[in-house]
Design a protein around this motif. Sequence first.
Motif, short mmCIF file in Angstrom:
data_model
loop_
_atom_site.label_atom_id
_atom_site.label_comp_id
_atom_site.label_asym_id
_atom_site.label_seq_id
_atom_site.Cartn_x
_atom_site.Cartn_y
_atom_site.Cartn_z
N ASP A 46 9.19 20.77 23.11
CA ASP A 46 8.95 21.78 22.07
C ASP A 46 9.93 21.62 20.91
N PHE A 47 11.23 21.43 21.24
CA PHE A 47 12.21 21.30 20.16
C PHE A 47 12.01 20.00 19.39
N THR A 48 11.86 18.88 20.09
CA THR A 48 11.74 17.60 19.37
C THR A 48 10.51 17.58 18.48
N ARG A 49 9.41 18.16 18.96
CA ARG A 49 8.18 18.20 18.17
C ARG A 49 8.35 19.11 16.95
N ALA A 50 8.89 20.30 17.16
CA ALA A 50 9.06 21.25 16.06
C ALA A 50 10.08 20.74 15.03
N ALA A 51 11.17 20.14 15.51
CA ALA A 51 12.20 19.60 14.60
C ALA A 51 11.64 18.46 13.76
N SER A 52 10.87 17.59 14.39
CA SER A 52 10.25 16.47 13.67
C SER A 52 9.28 16.98 12.61
N GLN A 53 8.48 17.97 12.98
CA GLN A 53 7.52 18.55 12.04
C GLN A 53 8.25 19.20 10.86
N PHE A 54 9.35 19.90 11.15
CA PHE A 54 10.14 20.55 10.11
C PHE A 54 10.67 19.52 9.11
N VAL A 55 11.23 18.43 9.61
CA VAL A 55 11.79 17.39 8.74
C VAL A 55 10.68 16.76 7.90
N GLU A 56 9.56 16.47 8.50
CA GLU A 56 8.45 15.86 7.76
C GLU A 56 7.94 16.78 6.65
N LEU A 91 2.97 23.87 1.51
CA LEU A 91 4.04 23.32 2.34
C LEU A 91 5.10 24.37 2.67
N VAL A 92 5.44 25.18 1.67
CA VAL A 92 6.43 26.25 1.87
C VAL A 92 5.93 27.24 2.92
N LYS A 93 4.65 27.58 2.88
CA LYS A 93 4.08 28.50 3.87
C LYS A 93 4.16 27.90 5.28
N GLN A 94 3.84 26.62 5.39
CA GLN A 94 3.90 25.95 6.70
C GLN A 94 5.34 25.95 7.24
N TRP A 104 14.09 17.91 0.91
CA TRP A 104 14.31 19.05 0.03
C TRP A 104 15.23 20.05 0.73
N GLU A 105 16.26 20.50 0.01
CA GLU A 105 17.16 21.54 0.49
C GLU A 105 17.16 22.67 -0.52
N GLY A 106 16.83 23.87 -0.07
CA GLY A 106 16.66 25.00 -0.98
C GLY A 106 17.94 25.57 -1.53
N LYS A 130 8.93 15.48 -2.26
CA LYS A 130 8.19 14.52 -3.08
C LYS A 130 6.99 15.13 -3.82
N GLU A 131 6.62 16.35 -3.45
CA GLU A 131 5.41 16.96 -4.00
C GLU A 131 5.69 17.69 -5.32
N ASP A 132 4.87 17.41 -6.34
CA ASP A 132 5.00 18.08 -7.65
C ASP A 132 3.92 19.12 -7.89
N ASN A 133 2.81 18.97 -7.20
CA ASN A 133 1.70 19.89 -7.38
C ASN A 133 2.07 21.28 -6.86
N ILE A 134 1.96 22.30 -7.72
CA ILE A 134 2.40 23.65 -7.38
C ILE A 134 1.63 24.22 -6.18
N GLU A 135 0.32 24.02 -6.18
CA GLU A 135 -0.48 24.55 -5.07
C GLU A 135 -0.11 23.90 -3.74
N LYS A 136 0.06 22.59 -3.77
CA LYS A 136 0.42 21.86 -2.55
C LYS A 136 1.83 22.25 -2.09
#
Length: 199
Positions: A157-167, A184-187, A119-121, A174-180
Motif C-alpha cells: 500500500d505504501f510503495t504503491r501510494a508513494a509511487s503514485q504521489f511522486v508521478e 492533477l491537484v485534485k488527484q 513540483w513543490e508547492g 511539467k503540465e502547463d494546461n490549467i484544466e489538466k
Amino acid sequence: MTLKQIERLRLKIENIKKTLASEKRKFGGYDDSRGLRYLPTTYYVQLADYAGGLKYTKWFSKSFPDDVGFPDFLFEWAILLYKAGQIKQAGQKAFQTFCSNMYVIDKFLERPIVPIDMWEGWNLENESFLEYFQYNHQQPELKDFAVWLQSFLLTDDFTRAASQFVELRKALDKEDNIEKRSGLVKQISRLEKGDIFLA
C-alpha cells in the motif's frame, strides 16, 4: 527527565492552549500566525504523554479542519498514534508526513537523501526543511516506532501510494494546461488524505 522539566513542558502546553483560547474569544476565530498550534505535539512526545497528545490532535482536527500541518507536526502525530496502539491511523499519518516532505522519513531513518525533480508547492516540502528536523531512529524512546516505520515503508500500500504521489507531482511540474493541472491537484489532494491506509 526531571520533575522540573516535566512541569516546564506542561506549562508550555497550557500557555499555548490559553493563548489560542484567548485569540478565539477576542477574534471569534484563531489568528495563529506564529504557528503556536503546531508546538504541543513536540512536548507531548517528549513527555511520552501519548493519550494527552491524541486528545490535543483531536482538538486540532476539529479547530483547524483545513490545516494540513507542517512535516514535523505530522511526524509527531504519527508517533503519538503508533505509541497509543492506533497502527492504521499511524500509517495514514506517516504517509501524510511523506506527502508533506518526502525527505523527513529518510532523514529520521538515516537513509540517503535523494532529491526528486518534481513540483513543490512551498519551501516546507524541500530538502532545506531537514535542518530543523530533530528526530532520529536511534533515540531510545523511538526505536520501536522506527522498526514499525521501516516495515510500513515496505508494504504494498505504501510503495504503491508513494509511487503514485511522486508521478502525479512530476506530471504537475511539467503540465502547463490549467484544466489538466487542476485535475492533477485534485488527484494529489485525494491521495494525500491517505484513506487507503484505514481500510
